[in-house]
Design a protein around this motif. Sequence first.
Motif, PDB file in Angstrom:
ATOM      1  N   LEU A  58     100.325 183.387  25.573  1.00  0.00           N
ATOM      2  CA  LEU A  58      99.606 182.941  24.534  1.00  0.00           C
ATOM      3  C   LEU A  58      98.247 183.337  24.425  1.00  0.00           C
ATOM      4  CD1 LEU A  58     100.391 180.845  22.344  1.00  0.00           C
ATOM      5  CD2 LEU A  58      99.552 179.193  23.630  1.00  0.00           C
ATOM      6  N   GLY A  59      97.433 183.512  25.610  1.00  0.00           N
ATOM      7  CA  GLY A  59      96.244 183.944  25.591  1.00  0.00           C
ATOM      8  C   GLY A  59      96.131 185.402  25.104  1.00  0.00           C
ATOM      9  N   LEU A  60      97.168 185.970  25.408  1.00  0.00           N
ATOM     10  CA  LEU A  60      97.098 187.402  24.890  1.00  0.00           C
ATOM     11  C   LEU A  60      97.479 187.801  23.498  1.00  0.00           C
ATOM     12  CD1 LEU A  60      98.684 189.097  28.323  1.00  0.00           C
ATOM     13  CD2 LEU A  60      96.567 189.357  27.537  1.00  0.00           C
ATOM     14  N   TYR A  61      98.445 187.274  23.122  1.00  0.00           N
ATOM     15  CA  TYR A  61      99.234 187.535  21.783  1.00  0.00           C
ATOM     16  C   TYR A  61      99.003 186.527  20.883  1.00  0.00           C
ATOM     17  CZ  TYR A  61     102.257 190.462  24.575  1.00  0.00           C
ATOM     18  OH  TYR A  61     102.703 191.628  25.502  1.00  0.00           O
ATOM     19  N   GLY A  62      98.384 185.113  21.138  1.00  0.00           N
ATOM     20  CA  GLY A  62      98.124 184.346  20.013  1.00  0.00           C
ATOM     21  C   GLY A  62      99.459 183.928  19.632  1.00  0.00           C
ATOM     22  N   LYS A 128      96.945 178.383  11.694  1.00  0.00           N
ATOM     23  CA  LYS A 128      96.775 179.241  12.827  1.00  0.00           C
ATOM     24  C   LYS A 128      97.989 180.175  12.885  1.00  0.00           C
ATOM     25  CE  LYS A 128      98.753 176.297  16.310  1.00  0.00           C
ATOM     26  NZ  LYS A 128      98.338 175.571  17.572  1.00  0.00           N
ATOM     27  N   GLY A 129      97.924 181.454  13.556  1.00  0.00           N
ATOM     28  CA  GLY A 129      98.958 182.263  13.406  1.00  0.00           C
ATOM     29  C   GLY A 129      98.398 183.676  13.224  1.00  0.00           C
ATOM     30  N   ASP A 130      99.360 184.603  12.901  1.00  0.00           N
ATOM     31  CA  ASP A 130      99.158 185.969  12.826  1.00  0.00           C
ATOM     32  C   ASP A 130      98.528 186.085  11.267  1.00  0.00           C
ATOM     33  OD1 ASP A 130      99.564 189.014  13.200  1.00  0.00           O
ATOM     34  OD2 ASP A 130     100.744 188.742  11.475  1.00  0.00           O
ATOM     35  N   LEU A 131      97.601 186.746  10.967  1.00  0.00           N
ATOM     36  CA  LEU A 131      96.767 186.904   9.805  1.00  0.00           C
ATOM     37  C   LEU A 131      97.612 187.498   8.829  1.00  0.00           C
ATOM     38  CD1 LEU A 131      94.299 186.656   8.206  1.00  0.00           C
ATOM     39  CD2 LEU A 131      93.463 188.880   9.105  1.00  0.00           C
ATOM     40  N   LEU A 132      98.117 188.703   9.172  1.00  0.00           N
ATOM     41  CA  LEU A 132      98.880 189.316   8.163  1.00  0.00           C
ATOM     42  C   LEU A 132     100.411 188.424   7.643  1.00  0.00           C
ATOM     43  CD1 LEU A 132      99.507 192.263   6.583  1.00  0.00           C
ATOM     44  CD2 LEU A 132     100.855 192.876   8.386  1.00  0.00           C
ATOM     45  N   ASP A 133     100.977 187.823   8.627  1.00  0.00           N
ATOM     46  CA  ASP A 133     101.952 187.042   8.204  1.00  0.00           C
ATOM     47  C   ASP A 133     101.646 185.721   7.350  1.00  0.00           C
ATOM     48  OD1 ASP A 133     104.670 186.090   8.367  1.00  0.00           O
ATOM     49  OD2 ASP A 133     104.433 184.929   9.948  1.00  0.00           O
ATOM     50  N   GLN A 134     100.449 185.168   7.628  1.00  0.00           N
ATOM     51  CA  GLN A 134     100.106 184.228   6.961  1.00  0.00           C
ATOM     52  C   GLN A 134      99.683 184.514   5.553  1.00  0.00           C
ATOM     53  OE1 GLN A 134     101.464 181.723   8.208  1.00  0.00           O
ATOM     54  NE2 GLN A 134     100.171 180.537   9.889  1.00  0.00           N
ATOM     55  N   GLU A 135      98.949 185.462   5.418  1.00  0.00           N
ATOM     56  CA  GLU A 135      98.601 186.018   4.338  1.00  0.00           C
ATOM     57  C   GLU A 135      99.975 186.237   3.194  1.00  0.00           C
ATOM     58  OE1 GLU A 135      94.216 188.283   4.816  1.00  0.00           O
ATOM     59  OE2 GLU A 135      96.316 189.406   4.929  1.00  0.00           O
ATOM     60  N   HIS A 148      90.121 176.554  -2.285  1.00  0.00           N
ATOM     61  CA  HIS A 148      88.776 177.059  -2.209  1.00  0.00           C
ATOM     62  C   HIS A 148      88.389 178.171  -1.109  1.00  0.00           C
ATOM     63  CE1 HIS A 148      84.262 176.818  -1.483  1.00  0.00           C
ATOM     64  NE2 HIS A 148      84.141 176.792  -2.872  1.00  0.00           N
ATOM     65  N   HIS A 149      89.118 177.888  -0.216  1.00  0.00           N
ATOM     66  CA  HIS A 149      88.846 178.742   1.100  1.00  0.00           C
ATOM     67  C   HIS A 149      89.886 178.607   2.028  1.00  0.00           C
ATOM     68  CE1 HIS A 149      86.732 180.416   4.233  1.00  0.00           C
ATOM     69  NE2 HIS A 149      87.215 179.610   5.181  1.00  0.00           N
ATOM     70  N   ILE A 150      90.104 180.091   2.623  1.00  0.00           N
ATOM     71  CA  ILE A 150      91.340 180.236   3.321  1.00  0.00           C
ATOM     72  C   ILE A 150      90.890 180.569   4.744  1.00  0.00           C
ATOM     73  CG2 ILE A 150      93.651 181.335   3.699  1.00  0.00           C
ATOM     74  CD1 ILE A 150      93.638 181.484   0.557  1.00  0.00           C
ATOM     75  N   GLU A 151      91.371 179.850   5.892  1.00  0.00           N
ATOM     76  CA  GLU A 151      90.661 180.250   7.153  1.00  0.00           C
ATOM     77  C   GLU A 151      92.222 180.324   7.982  1.00  0.00           C
ATOM     78  OE1 GLU A 151      87.603 180.812   9.827  1.00  0.00           O
ATOM     79  OE2 GLU A 151      87.599 180.500   7.700  1.00  0.00           O
ATOM     80  N   VAL A 152      92.293 181.502   8.586  1.00  0.00           N
ATOM     81  CA  VAL A 152      93.219 181.579   9.630  1.00  0.00           C
ATOM     82  C   VAL A 152      92.617 181.673  10.991  1.00  0.00           C
ATOM     83  CG1 VAL A 152      95.382 182.988  10.495  1.00  0.00           C
ATOM     84  CG2 VAL A 152      94.940 182.996   8.112  1.00  0.00           C
ATOM     85  N   LEU A 153      92.952 180.488  11.844  1.00  0.00           N
ATOM     86  CA  LEU A 153      92.164 180.449  13.094  1.00  0.00           C
ATOM     87  C   LEU A 153      93.228 180.956  14.113  1.00  0.00           C
ATOM     88  CD1 LEU A 153      91.621 176.618  12.085  1.00  0.00           C
ATOM     89  CD2 LEU A 153      89.626 178.251  12.525  1.00  0.00           C
TER      90      LEU A 153
END
Length: 234
Positions: A58-62, A128-135, A148-153
């Motif tokens: 988890l710490g490496l790949y998220g 949270k998660g992988d940016l490309l996948d969530q987009e 209004h705003h999108i945040e991938v943590l």
Amino acid sequence: MEMSYQNIKVIGFDADDTLWVNETYFREAENEFCKLLSDYETPNKIDQELFKMEMANLGLYGYGIKAFVLSMVESALELSNYNVSHKTLERILNIGKDMLNKPVELLDGVEEVLKVLSTKYKVILATKGDLLDQERKLEKSGLTEYFHHIEVLSDKKEANYSKLLKFLDVEPSEFLMIGNSLKSDVLPLVNLKANAVHVPFHTTWAHEEVTEKETNGKDYKTIGSLRELLKLLD
């Protein structure tokens, strides 16, 4: 305890299993993975070892599907004592590709609720998660216009939310988070003196489970569906 939401200015929504189906696909993938490795271990043992691998990585790949696939590959190698076939490894990679290509299945009432609330509040997506996948999922969902705003943590801990609230220039008492995970979407906000509403999903990843002790005495509301938000905030 009756809770008041009169001071709310910004509402944050989690994405996976709050707006659309997600965990169900991971469970299906885990079942398929267990079948692929059935020559080496029992389904229960395979499941346990995969989860241990996910936690170790988890710490490496998220979070997200790509991280999950890497953990499946590594688990397959270890469980088979590095005897797993190339074809099986290819099938594991295809499990991940199949997951990435799943349709986005909105949960009941999602668009109706966002349409109403986005005219009254500043509505944001905080996931949270992988940016490309969530987009990709957000684009497929057709919900982008309501945020209004999108945040991938990278994670959803108190420090992550504190940084987000500071960026949004909103006080904790003026912020309401909506999500299916007590661990990620509720307790960190409550600890920051912000507001949170829990909308349970029928399936919860083991990593997101919390104990009764952790929730005891915490002020948050649990609702059965997103549609109940409209009455709650009326």
